[in-house]
Write a protein that holds these residues in place. Structure first.
Motif, PDB file in Angstrom:
ATOM      1  N   ARG A 341       0.821  -1.205   0.000  1.00 19.09           N
ATOM      2  CA  ARG A 341       0.000   0.000   0.000  1.00 19.09           C
ATOM      3  C   ARG A 341       0.866   1.270   0.000  1.00 19.09           C
ATOM      4  O   ARG A 341       0.421   2.324  -0.457  1.00 19.09           O
ATOM      5  CB  ARG A 341      -0.929   0.005   1.215  1.00 19.09           C
ATOM      6  CG  ARG A 341      -1.879  -1.178   1.238  1.00 19.09           C
ATOM      7  CD  ARG A 341      -2.694  -1.273   2.518  1.00 19.09           C
ATOM      8  NE  ARG A 341      -3.425  -2.525   2.566  1.00 19.09           N
ATOM      9  CZ  ARG A 341      -4.636  -2.700   2.029  1.00 19.09           C
ATOM     10  NH1 ARG A 341      -5.243  -1.691   1.432  1.00 19.09           N
ATOM     11  NH2 ARG A 341      -5.236  -3.877   2.103  1.00 19.09           N
ATOM     12  N   LEU A 344       2.416   2.668  -3.864  1.00 20.07           N
ATOM     13  CA  LEU A 344       1.778   3.633  -4.765  1.00 20.07           C
ATOM     14  C   LEU A 344       2.193   5.072  -4.467  1.00 20.07           C
ATOM     15  O   LEU A 344       2.678   5.773  -5.364  1.00 20.07           O
ATOM     16  CB  LEU A 344       0.253   3.476  -4.695  1.00 20.07           C
ATOM     17  CG  LEU A 344      -0.319   2.174  -5.261  1.00 20.07           C
ATOM     18  CD1 LEU A 344      -1.836   2.148  -5.090  1.00 20.07           C
ATOM     19  CD2 LEU A 344       0.035   2.041  -6.734  1.00 20.07           C
ATOM     20  N   PRO A 345       2.033   5.568  -3.223  1.00 20.55           N
ATOM     21  CA  PRO A 345       2.464   6.944  -2.984  1.00 20.55           C
ATOM     22  C   PRO A 345       3.966   7.146  -3.142  1.00 20.55           C
ATOM     23  O   PRO A 345       4.405   8.210  -3.583  1.00 20.55           O
ATOM     24  CB  PRO A 345       2.006   7.222  -1.540  1.00 20.55           C
ATOM     25  CG  PRO A 345       1.773   5.894  -0.931  1.00 20.55           C
ATOM     26  CD  PRO A 345       1.366   4.991  -2.038  1.00 20.55           C
ATOM     27  N   GLY A 380      -3.148   6.370  -3.565  1.00 14.22           N
ATOM     28  CA  GLY A 380      -2.569   5.820  -2.343  1.00 14.22           C
ATOM     29  C   GLY A 380      -3.461   6.019  -1.134  1.00 14.22           C
ATOM     30  O   GLY A 380      -3.460   5.194  -0.210  1.00 14.22           O
ATOM     31  N   LEU A 384      -4.539   3.108   1.515  1.00 12.69           N
ATOM     32  CA  LEU A 384      -4.034   3.247   2.883  1.00 12.69           C
ATOM     33  C   LEU A 384      -5.162   3.381   3.898  1.00 12.69           C
ATOM     34  O   LEU A 384      -5.028   2.930   5.042  1.00 12.69           O
ATOM     35  CB  LEU A 384      -3.121   4.475   2.978  1.00 12.69           C
ATOM     36  CG  LEU A 384      -1.711   4.325   2.413  1.00 12.69           C
ATOM     37  CD1 LEU A 384      -1.009   5.668   2.400  1.00 12.69           C
ATOM     38  CD2 LEU A 384      -0.911   3.315   3.225  1.00 12.69           C
TER      39      LEU A 384
END
Length: 786
Positions: A341, A344-345, A380, A384
């Motif tokens: 998770r 992505l960011p 994200g 999250l």
């Protein structure tokens, strides 16, 4: 049977379940369609915005005269035109004075004839304002009869305030008279300057940040009724369907709902399009006909939404085991993992960081790289938030019954609760990042004008005329209730010889009180003359600009005059600088201008200035009184419509930056409507799914207030965590974007708190609206079933 045929059969069966599954089936499909439809409507509006803006520019260029042919002499096809813009309260009104010089004078777009002398042609919005009670003071200013309403081809938007005033006294004194244009046609063909890299980055970011919540909402909407759908799929497994078949049937149901959403979205778009003409934000409006999405973009939306619905449904069922005796989702799910998770960011930040420090000096930003980085950061949040919510409610225990009911429900289905708020969390994060970015670069696009509104609220500028007329106008303005001071100053040019080839000498004429606005005077009486030095700290020899000494003989007026003297065009007069002229330090006037040359009081000034004097009246007002500025502007307009009354402002914002920010307001308003509508639909869907559970609890004696509070907690906890996560991601994204524009990173806390508060306010409003249906569902008769 081929794979394609199997897909078509199963998708078709899912569509039949969606439409033929009784009341439950079509209510679920309708809710899905409404959720998807709201998103589709906003997508269609977004795809239509570039075309609408282009149409505004085209109509504005069609009535412009910037590139029109301007002959020096009158002709049968020439028209005199000058801009006489007005300000009324907080509204800007564009205006022009017109006079035809021949029978074939061109017509401005939107008019069928030129207005007669003293007659007005007004836009529909200005006509409504003039007729309303709010426009009473404006009617005093634009008091002429309205002979025609300007048609749509002559307006950039339906809410534009525009007028044309016919005149029989408008004249152009010569080629050097730049106040009045002599034109033979309307139309502006000069290529429009493009946006600089940072402004283009703003446009890209605005579209990405505003459309991401739409995509999240659509993905959420196609999963409405997930629990009931899974129970139906288990029944299909009992009669012989395999696992792949039931997933395709589920995708068919989602596809049917998305197709309904496309139809509803087209209807919502048509309704919104018909209403858009009545909406005006910051005096910007759009004609409904201009809101026309490009066909290929509309086709892309029509294909992408159903495809996304199928993909999202199959992705959602990837970890669900549907067996004939039930759905394994009801067992305790495995704990969510955090590592993937965070990818992505982190990848999003990795795409954006190499662009840091570029600003406007290194060419345009890679739009795909920027868009990809921002999308990954915002997505994200959606991955999250379920993990964060699961960790929070997993450790929560104790408390009142309402809290325990809410926590238990969130422990069972934290993913569904997170989906409910994912959209608003993404919207808030994008808005926070944009606000930080706009605040960071605003200084580059906001310039100080040098004007001082504390010394004068309005500067009245007059070209030509006589000092007597100037004093009369100043007296009429000073007589307006609420005007505390009206200071007239007259400026002209002087030279030592004719025609002037060297630097000319500026001469400013006014009373001692008026001259105190442009110089620091230790003493002054009528009859005095002064020579300006560079600044208040300069000594007597610090002169700047053209200058003169006591006893010098100067020519006053049109000092570059080379013609022969006539009664209508006399030669510039001679004037001698008075003895005793002394040097004084200059100071900026209220408009920020620092004058040079001579300061002369009225009795020592030349008697004839000709038509080459420029006059200004600095007006101070008591702003505690109502409409003082507009009463002063009325007095100016009644004296001469060509006189300009300029409102002084400390700062001025670049047009491109202002336009992008206005577009952000339009988009943010539309997204807020979508947020509220979709959240309300999601809330109703969740309540409908829990109808029997709520009814059972009421039947066993649970108080309604307890259940209401539990539903409130079930919304408040995910929203609080979602807004907290959104604020953190938004601040981080805003910091990265600000560094990309080569600006120092500064957290704009008022914007962060403001956007977070707006998101919380929308949720609170939706929660209040969902209370009545909640109370209706909490009745024992909800246990009845078919």
């Amino acid at each position: 049977m081929s794979r394609l045929q199997a897909w078509a059969r199963d998708l078709g069966m899912g569509a039949r379940f969606a439409f033929g599954g009784g009341r439950e089936g079509w209510i679920r499909t309708l809710l899905t369609g409404v959720g998807v439809g709201l998103g589709v409507a906003l997508l269609l509006i977004s795809t239509a915005i570039p075309g609408a803006l282009a149409a505004r520019y085209e109509r504005g260029d069609a009535r412009s005269t910037m590139s029109s042919e301007q002959p020096d002499t009158p002709g049968p096809d020439t028209l005199l035109i000058t801009r006489i813009n007005q300000t009324y309260r907080d509204k800007d009104i564009e205006g022009y004075a017109l006079r035809a010089e021949g029978p074939r004078a061109p017509l401005p777009p939107g008019l069928t004839r030129l207005p007669a002398a003293g007659e007005l042609a007004v836009s529909p919005a200005l006509g409504e304002l003039l007729k309303s009670s709010e426009g009473a003071l404006l009617r005093e200013r634009l008091a002429g009869p309205v002979g025609e309403t300007i048609g749509d081809p002559g307006l950039v938007g339906p809410g534009e305030l525009l007028f044309y005033l016919g005149s029989d006294s408008l004249a152009k004194s010569g080629p050097t008279d730049y106040r009045v244009d002599r034109v033979t046609a309307f139309g502006h063909d000069v290529a429009r300057e493009g946006l600089d890299p940072v402004l283009m980055l703003m446009v890209v970011l605005t579209f990405v940040a505003l459309l991401m919540p739409v995509a999240v909402f659509i993905a959420t909407a196609v999963r409405f009724g997930g629990e009931r759908r899974d129970r139906r799929l288990a029944a299909l497994r009992l009669v012989g369907a395999d696992s792949r078949m039931v997933r395709r049937i589920a995708a068919g149901e989602a596809l049917a709902g998305s197709l309904v959403g496309l139809v509803l979205g087209a209807g919502f778009f048509a309704v919104g399009r018909s209403l858009v003409g009545s909406v005006s934000l910051r005096q910007r409006s759009v004609f409904p006909a201009d809101l026309d999405p490009a066909p290929w973009l509309a086709a892309l939306v029509a294909v992408a939404v159903p495809a996304a619905a199928v993909a999202v449904t199959l992705f959602a069922l990837r970890g669900v085991v549907i067996e004939p005796l039930g759905v394994v989702r009801t067992a305790r799910p495995a704990r969510r993992r955090i590592w993937w998770r965070l990818l992505l960011p982190l990848v999003g930040v990795g795409l954006l960081l190499p662009l840091g420090g570029r600003g406007n000096d290194h060419g345009r930003f890679n739009q795909w790289q920027v868009s990809g980085g921002v999308v990954l950061l915002l997505v994200g949040i959606t991955v999250l938030l379920p993990w964060l919510l699961e960790r929070f409610v997993g450790k929560a225990s104790g408390g009142p019954v309402s809290w325990q009911l809410a926590v238990r429900r969130l422990q069972i289905d934290s993913g569904g609760a997170a989906r409910l708020v994912n959209g608003i969390a993404v919207a808030v994060a994008g808005a926070v990042a944009l606000q930080m970015f706009f605040a960071g670069v605003e200084g580059d696009y906001t310039k100080s004008t040098g004007q001082d509104p504390a010394r004068a609220a309005v500067a009245v500028m007059v070209h030509g005329g006589t000092g007597g007329g100037m004093d009369g106008l100043a007296g009429r303005i000073a007589a307006v209730p609420g005007v505390t001071r009206a200071v007239p100053l007259t400026s002209t040019q002087a030279a030592h010889r004719m025609p002037a080839e060297e630097e000319t000498v500026q001469m400013t004429i006014g009373t001692c009180d008026a001259l105190g606005e442009v110089a620091v005077l230790d003493s002054c009486t009528d009859g005095d003359a002064f020579l300006l030095t560079a600044s208040a700290s300069a000594s007597g020899d610090g002169f700047y600009g053209g200058t003169a000494r006591a006893g010098d003989e100067l020519f006053i007026g049109d000092v570059r005059w080379t013609g022969s003297a006539t009664a209508d065009d006399p030669a510039p007069a001679k004037w001698t600088v008075p003895a005793g002229t002394r040097a004084v330090p200059g100071r900026e006037d209220p408009t920020g201008a620092l004058r040079s040359g001579l300061l002369v009081t009225p009795s020592a000034a030349p008697k004839e200035l000709g038509d080459f004097a420029d006059m200004r009246i600095f007006v101070q007002v008591d702003e505690s009184g109502p409409d003082v500025l507009d009463r002063a502007r009325n007095a100016v307009f009644a004296s001469d419509p060509l006189v300009t009354a300029m409102t002084l402002r400390e700062h001025q914002q670049a047009a491109g930056f202002s336009s992008v920010r206005t577009g952000l307001f339009f988009g943010a308003a539309a997204v807020l409507v979508l947020i509220g509508g979709s959240l309300f639909v999601s809330q109703l869907e969740q309540l409908r799914e829990r109808r029997k559970l709520l009814s059972s609890l009421v039947a066993f004696g649970t108080r309604r207030s307890t259940l209401s509070l539990s539903v409130l907690w079930q919304t408040a906890v995910p929203i609080a965590l979602g807004l907290l996560l959104a604020a953190c991601v938004g601040v981080g994204l805003g910091a990265v974007l600000t560094s990309m524009a080569a600006q120092p990173v500064r957290v704009d806390w008022p914007s962060v708190l403001g956007m977070t508060g707006v998101g919380a306010g929308v949720v609170a409003a939706v929660t209040l609206l969902s209370l009545p249906p909640l109370l209706r569902l909490m009745r024992p008769d909800g246990l009845r079933t078919e």
